[in-house]
Scaffold this motif. Structure first.
Motif, mmCIF file in Angstrom:
data_model
loop_
_atom_site.group_PDB
_atom_site.id
_atom_site.type_symbol
_atom_site.label_atom_id
_atom_site.label_comp_id
_atom_site.label_asym_id
_atom_site.label_seq_id
_atom_site.Cartn_x
_atom_site.Cartn_y
_atom_site.Cartn_z
ATOM 1 N N GLY A 120 0.723 -1.280 -0.013
ATOM 2 C CA GLY A 120 0.046 0.008 0.128
ATOM 3 C C GLY A 120 0.767 1.315 0.043
ATOM 4 O O GLY A 120 0.442 2.437 -0.046
ATOM 5 N N SER A 121 2.035 1.042 -0.086
ATOM 6 C CA SER A 121 2.895 2.480 0.051
ATOM 7 C C SER A 121 2.600 3.070 -1.280
ATOM 8 O O SER A 121 2.813 2.290 -2.633
ATOM 9 C CB SER A 121 4.332 2.197 0.016
ATOM 10 O OG SER A 121 4.764 1.741 1.232
ATOM 11 N N ARG A 122 2.411 4.306 -1.427
ATOM 12 C CA ARG A 122 2.013 5.113 -2.741
ATOM 13 C C ARG A 122 3.091 5.925 -3.106
ATOM 14 O O ARG A 122 3.408 6.038 -4.368
ATOM 15 C CB ARG A 122 0.816 5.766 -2.538
ATOM 16 C CG ARG A 122 -0.419 5.019 -2.219
ATOM 17 C CD ARG A 122 -1.670 5.942 -1.868
ATOM 18 N NE ARG A 122 -1.492 7.081 -0.859
ATOM 19 C CZ ARG A 122 -1.496 6.793 0.428
ATOM 20 N NH1 ARG A 122 -1.563 5.589 0.893
ATOM 21 N NH2 ARG A 122 -1.389 7.640 1.316
ATOM 22 N N ASN A 123 3.804 6.440 -2.304
ATOM 23 C CA ASN A 123 4.787 7.387 -2.844
ATOM 24 C C ASN A 123 6.278 6.743 -2.549
ATOM 25 O O ASN A 123 6.942 6.726 -1.455
ATOM 26 C CB ASN A 123 4.892 8.937 -2.068
ATOM 27 C CG ASN A 123 5.715 9.817 -2.832
ATOM 28 O OD1 ASN A 123 5.767 9.784 -3.873
ATOM 29 N ND2 ASN A 123 6.233 10.974 -1.838
ATOM 30 N N LEU A 124 6.441 6.155 -3.700
ATOM 31 C CA LEU A 124 7.627 4.884 -3.898
ATOM 32 C C LEU A 124 8.164 5.034 -4.833
ATOM 33 O O LEU A 124 8.139 5.402 -6.133
ATOM 34 C CB LEU A 124 6.661 3.784 -3.770
ATOM 35 C CG LEU A 124 7.579 2.488 -4.027
ATOM 36 C CD1 LEU A 124 8.547 2.185 -2.742
ATOM 37 C CD2 LEU A 124 7.000 1.070 -4.304
ATOM 38 N N ILE A 125 9.935 5.168 -4.673
ATOM 39 C CA ILE A 125 10.619 5.178 -5.827
ATOM 40 C C ILE A 125 11.411 3.790 -5.845
ATOM 41 O O ILE A 125 11.946 3.327 -4.528
ATOM 42 C CB ILE A 125 11.687 6.341 -5.383
ATOM 43 C CG1 ILE A 125 11.009 7.646 -5.356
ATOM 44 C CG2 ILE A 125 13.029 6.254 -6.672
ATOM 45 C CD1 ILE A 125 12.011 8.734 -5.061
ATOM 46 N N GLU A 126 11.410 3.300 -6.910
ATOM 47 C CA GLU A 126 11.995 1.922 -6.936
ATOM 48 C C GLU A 126 13.491 2.166 -7.669
ATOM 49 O O GLU A 126 13.495 2.191 -8.938
ATOM 50 C CB GLU A 126 11.149 1.060 -7.907
ATOM 51 C CG GLU A 126 9.704 0.717 -7.109
ATOM 52 C CD GLU A 126 9.145 -0.206 -7.807
ATOM 53 O OE1 GLU A 126 8.741 0.134 -9.183
ATOM 54 O OE2 GLU A 126 8.397 -1.304 -7.344
ATOM 55 N N TYR A 127 14.482 2.296 -6.917
ATOM 56 C CA TYR A 127 15.752 2.683 -7.254
ATOM 57 C C TYR A 127 16.337 1.819 -8.137
ATOM 58 O O TYR A 127 16.973 2.208 -9.089
ATOM 59 C CB TYR A 127 16.672 2.830 -5.853
ATOM 60 C CG TYR A 127 17.941 3.892 -6.147
ATOM 61 C CD1 TYR A 127 19.136 3.467 -6.180
ATOM 62 C CD2 TYR A 127 17.585 5.363 -6.104
ATOM 63 C CE1 TYR A 127 20.172 4.441 -6.511
ATOM 64 C CE2 TYR A 127 18.510 6.320 -6.247
ATOM 65 C CZ TYR A 127 19.893 5.786 -6.288
ATOM 66 O OH TYR A 127 20.970 6.750 -6.411
ATOM 67 N N HIS A 128 16.145 0.561 -7.984
ATOM 68 C CA HIS A 128 16.584 -0.417 -8.817
ATOM 69 C C HIS A 128 15.694 -1.132 -9.687
ATOM 70 O O HIS A 128 15.920 -2.186 -10.291
ATOM 71 C CB HIS A 128 17.469 -1.487 -7.920
ATOM 72 C CG HIS A 128 18.663 -1.088 -7.359
ATOM 73 N ND1 HIS A 128 19.335 -1.657 -6.383
ATOM 74 C CD2 HIS A 128 19.514 0.100 -7.575
ATOM 75 C CE1 HIS A 128 20.468 -0.927 -5.946
ATOM 76 N NE2 HIS A 128 20.609 0.050 -6.731
#
Ligand code: APR
Length: 266
Positions: A120-128
């Protein structure tokens, strides 16, 4: 650095009054979902250094021969090959709840397993990046992996998948060793780190750059308080960058921190 075991309470107090708290996560937060990490006691690289050596060659092979890269990818017994079917654990759920409470503004993860989104995390940056997507390095287009029948392409010798937008070979949307982090991702992550006044660093060995440089950026440019949760000390701990080191499982510790904040707020 405070190492008293009442760091859960202190971490909760810091997060409760933070104006812009950011969480960084690594493979350690997903081990409680059954996905092995890389450098922990039972890590993929810890137990099979040859696998790590081969992983360092993936990107060069893709650039040199995308078709061969894909054939190897689809025929090797890569333990990270199919991450579907895993469920988020208490650590992922606690971070999603802390976002809902307005405490955590952004999660920046090194993990490609999609579990923060599922939690449910919305503000998410998938760095890899993300294992379920394909990416074009020429035009930066992204596609769901399932839009391409890769196994059939393997059978009828029609690999690599081709970008419908520009015709270049597509790669998995995961960042391989020696591959540059997509510019927009790197810039946004640095911006979030510098803006943070509290940074939670959960389940990462803090050894792979440029991601591992984000806590220092937060400390040097924003004076952020660094709260680290890990099963064992890391260079952040031993180098004195972490203001708090909480030794334990991310699932338990993040849940206890979240519950303590709720107690403070009642
Ligand atoms: N709770 C807390 N810490 C944990 C847990 C847990 N349940 N399980 C493992 N850990 C810790 C390990 O002790 C280790 O310090 O999490 C850390 C995981 O470190 P790594 O395996 O190195 O994972 P990560 O830091 O994400 O690796 C970074 O390396 O191979 C590349 O691209 C890959 O994104 C990955 C990058």
């Amino acid at each position: 650095m405070k190492t008293a075991n009442n760091n859960i309470e202190k971490a909760a107090q810091e997060l409760n009054v933070a104006s812009y708290a950011v969480a960084l996560t690594g493979a350690g937060i997903s081990t409680e979902s059954g996905i092995r990490d890389f450098r922990g006691k039972n890590g993929l690289w810890t137990t099979d250094p040859e696998a790590e050596r081969k992983a360092y060659q993936s990107f060069a092979k893709f650039l040199r021969d995308p078709k061969e890269h894909w054939i190897e990818r689809l025929t090797s017994a890569s333990l990270l090959r199919d991450l579907s079917g895993y469920q988020p654990n208490l650590g992922h759920l606690a971070l999603a709840e802390l976002e809902n409470m307005g405490i955590i503004k952004t999660v920046i993860t090194q993990n490609i397993d999609n579990l923060h989104s599922s939690a449910g995390s919305r503000n998410l940056i998938e760095y890899h990046g993300n294992y379920s997507k394909l990416r074009c390095m020429n035009c930066a287009s992204k596609y769901e992996k399932d839009e391409f029948n890769l196994e059939e392409m393997l059978r009828n010798d029609s690999l690599p998948p081709i970008c419908p937008n520009c015709g270049h070979a597509l790669k998995l949307d995961i960042v391989f060793f020696n591959e540059p982090i997509p510019e927009e991702v790197a810039a946004r992550s640095l911006h979030e780190a510098v803006k943070s006044d509290v940074m939670l660093v959960c389940g990462t060995s803090a050894t792979v750059y440029p991601f591992a440089g984000l806590p220092l950026a937060a400390k040097q440019n924003g004076g952020a308080i660094i709260i680290e949760i890990n099963a064992e000390p890391t260079p952040l701990t031993n180098g004195g960058l972490s203001d708090y080191f909480i030794q334990g499982s991310t699932g338990e510790c993040l849940t206890q921190i979240m519950q303590e904040i709720k107690r403070i707020r009642t």
